[in-house]
Motif scaffolding. Structure first.
Motif, PDB file in Angstrom:
ATOM      1  N   ARG A   1      66.843  57.118  65.569  1.00 56.48           N
ATOM      2  CA  ARG A   1      66.427  58.131  64.591  1.00 56.48           C
ATOM      3  C   ARG A   1      64.902  58.213  64.455  1.00 56.48           C
ATOM      4  O   ARG A   1      64.390  58.841  63.540  1.00 56.48           O
ATOM      5  N   LEU A   2      64.170  57.589  65.373  1.00 54.61           N
ATOM      6  CA  LEU A   2      62.713  57.609  65.334  1.00 54.61           C
ATOM      7  C   LEU A   2      62.202  59.034  65.501  1.00 54.61           C
ATOM      8  O   LEU A   2      62.662  59.768  66.386  1.00 54.61           O
ATOM      9  N   CYS A   3      61.270  59.428  64.675  1.00 57.56           N
ATOM     10  CA  CYS A   3      60.671  60.759  64.741  1.00 57.56           C
ATOM     11  C   CYS A   3      60.087  60.975  66.141  1.00 57.56           C
ATOM     12  O   CYS A   3      59.315  60.163  66.640  1.00 57.56           O
TER      13      CYS A   3
ATOM     14  N   PRO B   1      57.662  54.193  58.424  1.00 57.01           N
ATOM     15  CA  PRO B   1      57.352  55.493  57.833  1.00 57.01           C
ATOM     16  C   PRO B   1      57.921  56.660  58.635  1.00 57.01           C
ATOM     17  O   PRO B   1      58.048  57.764  58.115  1.00 57.01           O
ATOM     18  N   PHE B   2      58.278  56.426  59.902  1.00 59.96           N
ATOM     19  CA  PHE B   2      58.809  57.489  60.758  1.00 59.96           C
ATOM     20  C   PHE B   2      60.221  57.187  61.249  1.00 59.96           C
ATOM     21  O   PHE B   2      60.662  57.708  62.258  1.00 59.96           O
ATOM     22  N   GLY B   3      60.932  56.335  60.556  1.00 56.54           N
ATOM     23  CA  GLY B   3      62.277  55.984  60.970  1.00 56.54           C
ATOM     24  C   GLY B   3      62.235  54.890  62.030  1.00 56.54           C
ATOM     25  O   GLY B   3      61.221  54.223  62.222  1.00 56.54           O
ATOM     26  N   GLY B   4      63.338  54.710  62.718  1.00 59.62           N
ATOM     27  CA  GLY B   4      63.386  53.688  63.747  1.00 59.62           C
ATOM     28  C   GLY B   4      64.607  53.840  64.625  1.00 59.62           C
ATOM     29  O   GLY B   4      65.544  54.564  64.288  1.00 59.62           O
TER      30      GLY B   4
ATOM     31  N   PRO C   1      44.102  48.379  55.183  1.00 63.18           N
ATOM     32  CA  PRO C   1      44.468  48.962  56.472  1.00 63.18           C
ATOM     33  C   PRO C   1      44.415  47.957  57.621  1.00 63.18           C
ATOM     34  O   PRO C   1      45.054  48.151  58.649  1.00 63.18           O
ATOM     35  N   ASN C   2      43.681  46.857  57.448  1.00 65.90           N
ATOM     36  CA  ASN C   2      43.585  45.848  58.503  1.00 65.90           C
ATOM     37  C   ASN C   2      44.903  45.120  58.738  1.00 65.90           C
ATOM     38  O   ASN C   2      45.066  44.459  59.760  1.00 65.90           O
ATOM     39  N   ARG C   3      45.845  45.247  57.821  1.00 71.02           N
ATOM     40  CA  ARG C   3      47.125  44.556  58.001  1.00 71.02           C
ATOM     41  C   ARG C   3      47.879  45.076  59.225  1.00 71.02           C
ATOM     42  O   ARG C   3      48.786  44.439  59.706  1.00 71.02           O
ATOM     43  N   PHE C   4      47.462  46.235  59.742  1.00 69.98           N
ATOM     44  CA  PHE C   4      48.148  46.800  60.899  1.00 69.98           C
ATOM     45  C   PHE C   4      47.397  46.557  62.207  1.00 69.98           C
ATOM     46  O   PHE C   4      47.750  47.121  63.234  1.00 69.98           O
ATOM     47  N   GLU C   5      46.351  45.727  62.166  1.00 68.08           N
ATOM     48  CA  GLU C   5      45.621  45.429  63.398  1.00 68.08           C
ATOM     49  C   GLU C   5      46.496  44.658  64.383  1.00 68.08           C
ATOM     50  O   GLU C   5      46.368  44.817  65.585  1.00 68.08           O
ATOM     51  N   GLU C   6      47.363  43.821  63.877  1.00 71.40           N
ATOM     52  CA  GLU C   6      48.321  43.111  64.728  1.00 71.40           C
ATOM     53  C   GLU C   6      49.658  43.850  64.662  1.00 71.40           C
ATOM     54  O   GLU C   6      49.981  44.480  63.669  1.00 71.40           O
ATOM     55  N   ALA C   7      50.417  43.758  65.730  1.00 69.23           N
ATOM     56  CA  ALA C   7      51.708  44.446  65.789  1.00 69.23           C
ATOM     57  C   ALA C   7      52.621  43.964  64.662  1.00 69.23           C
ATOM     58  O   ALA C   7      52.654  42.776  64.329  1.00 69.23           O
ATOM     59  N   VAL C   8      53.348  44.890  64.092  1.00 71.61           N
ATOM     60  CA  VAL C   8      54.309  44.590  63.032  1.00 71.61           C
ATOM     61  C   VAL C   8      55.695  44.476  63.679  1.00 71.61           C
ATOM     62  O   VAL C   8      56.025  45.242  64.577  1.00 71.61           O
ATOM     63  N   ARG C   9      56.473  43.518  63.210  1.00 71.75           N
ATOM     64  CA  ARG C   9      57.827  43.328  63.753  1.00 71.75           C
ATOM     65  C   ARG C   9      58.634  44.627  63.649  1.00 71.75           C
ATOM     66  O   ARG C   9      58.465  45.391  62.694  1.00 71.75           O
ATOM     67  N   PRO C  10      59.520  44.865  64.616  1.00 70.67           N
ATOM     68  CA  PRO C  10      60.359  46.072  64.552  1.00 70.67           C
ATOM     69  C   PRO C  10      61.162  46.134  63.252  1.00 70.67           C
ATOM     70  O   PRO C  10      61.619  45.114  62.747  1.00 70.67           O
TER      71      PRO C  10
ATOM     72  N   VAL D   1      75.565  49.802  49.145  1.00 69.45           N
ATOM     73  CA  VAL D   1      74.251  49.204  49.319  1.00 69.45           C
ATOM     74  C   VAL D   1      73.251  50.317  49.558  1.00 69.45           C
ATOM     75  O   VAL D   1      73.489  51.200  50.389  1.00 69.45           O
ATOM     76  N   LEU D   2      72.167  50.301  48.830  1.00 73.89           N
ATOM     77  CA  LEU D   2      71.079  51.248  49.048  1.00 73.89           C
ATOM     78  C   LEU D   2      69.873  50.463  49.530  1.00 73.89           C
ATOM     79  O   LEU D   2      69.270  49.703  48.775  1.00 73.89           O
ATOM     80  N   TRP D   3      69.562  50.606  50.794  1.00 69.53           N
ATOM     81  CA  TRP D   3      68.370  49.967  51.353  1.00 69.53           C
ATOM     82  C   TRP D   3      67.277  51.015  51.391  1.00 69.53           C
ATOM     83  O   TRP D   3      67.504  52.156  51.793  1.00 69.53           O
ATOM     84  N   THR D   4      66.096  50.654  50.962  1.00 69.60           N
ATOM     85  CA  THR D   4      64.962  51.571  51.032  1.00 69.60           C
ATOM     86  C   THR D   4      63.818  50.899  51.782  1.00 69.60           C
ATOM     87  O   THR D   4      63.681  49.676  51.764  1.00 69.60           O
ATOM     88  N   THR D   5      63.007  51.715  52.418  1.00 67.63           N
ATOM     89  CA  THR D   5      61.827  51.174  53.091  1.00 67.63           C
ATOM     90  C   THR D   5      60.877  50.579  52.065  1.00 67.63           C
ATOM     91  O   THR D   5      60.143  49.650  52.373  1.00 67.63           O
TER      92      THR D   5
END
Length: 105
Positions: free
Chosen positions: A47-49, A41-44, A27-36, A5-9
């Motif tokens: 492994r979070l940057c 873009p920085f891992g999670g 860019p307004n799509r990020f005004e509300e918190a995004v689910r974990p 399985v290859l999962w990509t962001t």
């Protein structure tokens, strides 16, 4: 049976279930918190940057300078995207950059 399985962001970042109209610049799509683990873009997790907040600030400053101080255009307006296995512009997405004339007449 062996399954790989290859999962990509890319698959998650462009999923309309999480981001309506994923192909549009909003860019307004990020005004509300995004689910974990939806926008990574920085891992999670473990492994979070370590410097992701600094990186986000640097990106914001860079983008602000790019849109307020410079005009730019794509060299190849309809450049194809290849997927092998990750999406990438075929020619590397070169751009022309011109400093804006900020002097008033």
């Amino acid at each position: 049976m062996h399954v790989q399985v290859l999962w990509t962001t890319y698959g998650t970042h462009y999923d309309p279930q999480y981001f309506p109209n994923p192909e549009s610049f909003d860019p307004n799509r990020f005004e509300e918190a995004v689910r974990p683990y939806v926008y990574l873009p920085f891992g999670g997790g473990p492994r979070l940057c370590a410097r992701f907040e600094l990186a986000k600030m640097q990106i914001l400053v860079f983008m602000h300078m790019m849109v307020t101080k410079y005009d730019w255009s794509l060299v190849y307006l309809h450049e194809p995207i290849t997927i092998d296995p990750l999406p990438a512009p075929l020619y590397g997405m070169p751009i022309n950059i011109y400093e804006r004339n900020t002097k008033s007449n």
